[in-house]
Write a protein that holds these residues in place. Structure first.
Motif, short mmCIF file in Angstrom:
data_model
loop_
_atom_site.label_atom_id
_atom_site.label_comp_id
_atom_site.label_asym_id
_atom_site.label_seq_id
_atom_site.Cartn_x
_atom_site.Cartn_y
_atom_site.Cartn_z
N ARG A 192 -14.23 3.10 0.55
CA ARG A 192 -13.42 3.68 1.63
C ARG A 192 -13.27 2.73 2.81
NH1 ARG A 192 -15.96 8.85 2.93
NH2 ARG A 192 -15.01 9.46 0.96
N PRO A 193 -12.03 2.45 3.20
CA PRO A 193 -11.80 1.59 4.37
C PRO A 193 -12.32 2.27 5.64
CG PRO A 193 -9.72 2.10 3.25
CD PRO A 193 -10.77 2.90 2.60
N THR A 194 -12.88 1.47 6.53
CA THR A 194 -13.35 2.02 7.81
C THR A 194 -12.20 2.24 8.77
OG1 THR A 194 -13.85 -0.20 8.58
CG2 THR A 194 -15.67 1.06 7.61
N GLU A 195 -11.15 1.46 8.61
CA GLU A 195 -9.96 1.64 9.44
C GLU A 195 -8.71 1.46 8.59
OE1 GLU A 195 -8.90 -1.49 12.28
OE2 GLU A 195 -10.45 -2.74 11.37
N LEU A 196 -7.64 2.07 9.06
CA LEU A 196 -6.35 1.98 8.36
C LEU A 196 -5.36 1.24 9.25
CD1 LEU A 196 -6.06 5.62 6.98
CD2 LEU A 196 -6.87 3.58 5.78
N ARG A 197 -4.56 0.40 8.63
CA ARG A 197 -3.48 -0.29 9.34
C ARG A 197 -2.18 0.02 8.60
NH1 ARG A 197 -7.07 -5.13 9.17
NH2 ARG A 197 -5.80 -5.60 7.38
N GLN A 198 -1.21 0.51 9.33
CA GLN A 198 0.07 0.85 8.72
C GLN A 198 0.89 -0.41 8.50
OE1 GLN A 198 2.25 3.99 10.59
NE2 GLN A 198 4.13 3.49 9.51
N ARG A 199 1.49 -0.47 7.32
CA ARG A 199 2.39 -1.57 6.97
C ARG A 199 3.69 -0.96 6.45
NH1 ARG A 199 -0.82 -4.40 9.35
NH2 ARG A 199 -2.27 -5.86 8.41
N ASP A 200 4.80 -1.57 6.79
CA ASP A 200 6.08 -1.09 6.27
C ASP A 200 6.23 -1.42 4.79
OD1 ASP A 200 6.86 -0.03 8.70
OD2 ASP A 200 7.87 -1.87 9.33
N SER A 201 5.56 -2.48 4.35
CA SER A 201 5.63 -2.86 2.94
C SER A 201 4.28 -3.38 2.48
CB SER A 201 6.69 -3.95 2.73
OG SER A 201 6.66 -4.38 1.37
N LEU A 202 3.92 -2.99 1.29
CA LEU A 202 2.71 -3.50 0.64
C LEU A 202 3.10 -4.43 -0.51
CD1 LEU A 202 0.64 -0.19 0.56
CD2 LEU A 202 0.41 -2.10 2.17
N GLY A 203 4.26 -5.06 -0.37
CA GLY A 203 4.71 -6.05 -1.35
C GLY A 203 4.92 -5.46 -2.72
N VAL A 204 4.17 -5.96 -3.69
CA VAL A 204 4.31 -5.56 -5.09
C VAL A 204 4.14 -4.05 -5.26
CG1 VAL A 204 3.23 -5.80 -7.36
CG2 VAL A 204 3.59 -7.81 -5.95
N VAL A 205 3.20 -3.46 -4.53
CA VAL A 205 2.94 -2.02 -4.64
C VAL A 205 4.16 -1.22 -4.19
CG1 VAL A 205 1.49 -0.12 -3.83
CG2 VAL A 205 0.45 -2.32 -4.43
N THR A 206 4.70 -1.55 -3.05
CA THR A 206 5.87 -0.85 -2.53
C THR A 206 7.07 -1.01 -3.47
OG1 THR A 206 5.08 -1.13 -0.27
CG2 THR A 206 7.43 -0.65 -0.55
N LYS A 207 7.26 -2.23 -3.97
CA LYS A 207 8.35 -2.47 -4.91
C LYS A 207 8.18 -1.65 -6.18
CE LYS A 207 9.39 -7.08 -3.21
NZ LYS A 207 9.17 -8.50 -3.40
N ALA A 208 6.94 -1.52 -6.67
CA ALA A 208 6.68 -0.75 -7.89
C ALA A 208 6.98 0.73 -7.66
CB ALA A 208 5.24 -0.94 -8.34
N VAL A 209 6.59 1.27 -6.52
CA VAL A 209 6.85 2.69 -6.21
C VAL A 209 8.36 2.93 -6.14
CG1 VAL A 209 6.57 4.52 -4.49
CG2 VAL A 209 4.65 3.03 -5.04
N ALA A 210 9.07 2.05 -5.46
CA ALA A 210 10.53 2.19 -5.35
C ALA A 210 11.19 2.08 -6.72
CB ALA A 210 11.09 1.14 -4.40
N ALA A 211 10.75 1.11 -7.52
CA ALA A 211 11.34 0.92 -8.85
C ALA A 211 11.07 2.13 -9.75
CB ALA A 211 10.79 -0.35 -9.49
N TYR A 212 9.85 2.65 -9.72
CA TYR A 212 9.52 3.84 -10.51
C TYR A 212 10.45 5.00 -10.13
CZ TYR A 212 7.35 8.12 -12.06
OH TYR A 212 7.16 9.36 -12.63
N HIS A 213 10.57 5.27 -8.85
CA HIS A 213 11.40 6.39 -8.41
C HIS A 213 12.89 6.16 -8.69
CE1 HIS A 213 7.70 7.63 -6.37
NE2 HIS A 213 8.23 8.84 -6.36
N SER A 214 13.27 4.89 -8.90
CA SER A 214 14.66 4.57 -9.26
C SER A 214 14.90 4.57 -10.76
CB SER A 214 15.04 3.20 -8.68
OG SER A 214 15.07 3.26 -7.27
N GLY A 215 13.84 4.80 -11.55
CA GLY A 215 14.02 4.91 -13.00
C GLY A 215 13.27 3.91 -13.85
#
Length: 161
Positions: free
Chosen positions: A39-62
């Protein structure tokens, strides 16, 4: 990020492995799902997590296989870790019952343990517990709501056709 199934949040470690994810905008709730040793002790918001964000978008696009190569890091006992690995091998568009899942996980009499593996899975989508349904064909449970589970199963069914 916004998806067709609702807001989606992912927590990753320094190496980019998914620690927790789900259809929520509450990152703190996700943080609590992560095993205490990871478990992370702190969280930092990022607009993109690179490969992870691309994979989520691609999955939801088909592109249903876009999530497959994304690394996931979860900790628990040997059966749960094994059961989560098995979940990652269940193909999109081919949901299985909790009983079938228990059998594939090597414990055919342990349907409840298989259901528990789904319930304790912190990395939804990347460890696709939504692909497990009841023997009678009904959805069963899903941490992110049955509406999201139905959307995911329908999306995978449509995208596989």
């Amino acid at each position: 990020m916004d998806t067709a199934a609702g807001p989606f949040t992912t927590l990753v470690d320094a190496d980019g492995a998914v620690l927790a994810s789900g259809w929520t905008s509450d990152a703190e709730n996700l943080r609590q799902l992560v095993h205490p040793t990871l478990r992370p002790t702190e969280l930092r918001q990022r607009d993109s997590l690179g490969v992870v964000t691309k994979a989520v978008a691609a999955y939801h696009s088909g592109d249903l296989t876009a999530i497959d190569p994304v690394p996931v890091r979860q900790v628990s006992g040997p059966f749960l870790v094994h059961a989560w690995e098995i979940l990652r091998k269940i193909p999109a568009g081919n949901p299985v019952t909790y009983t079938e899942y228990a059998t594939v996980a090597g414990r055919p009499a342990a349907t409840r343990a298989a259901a528990n593996a789904c319930a304790r899975n912190a990395a939804a989508l990347f460890v696709p517990c939504h692909r497990i349904i009841r023997t009678d064909g009904t959805l069963g449970g899903f941490r992110w709501g049955l509406g999201v589970k139905r959307w995911l199963l329908d999306h995978e069914s449509r995208s596989e056709a």
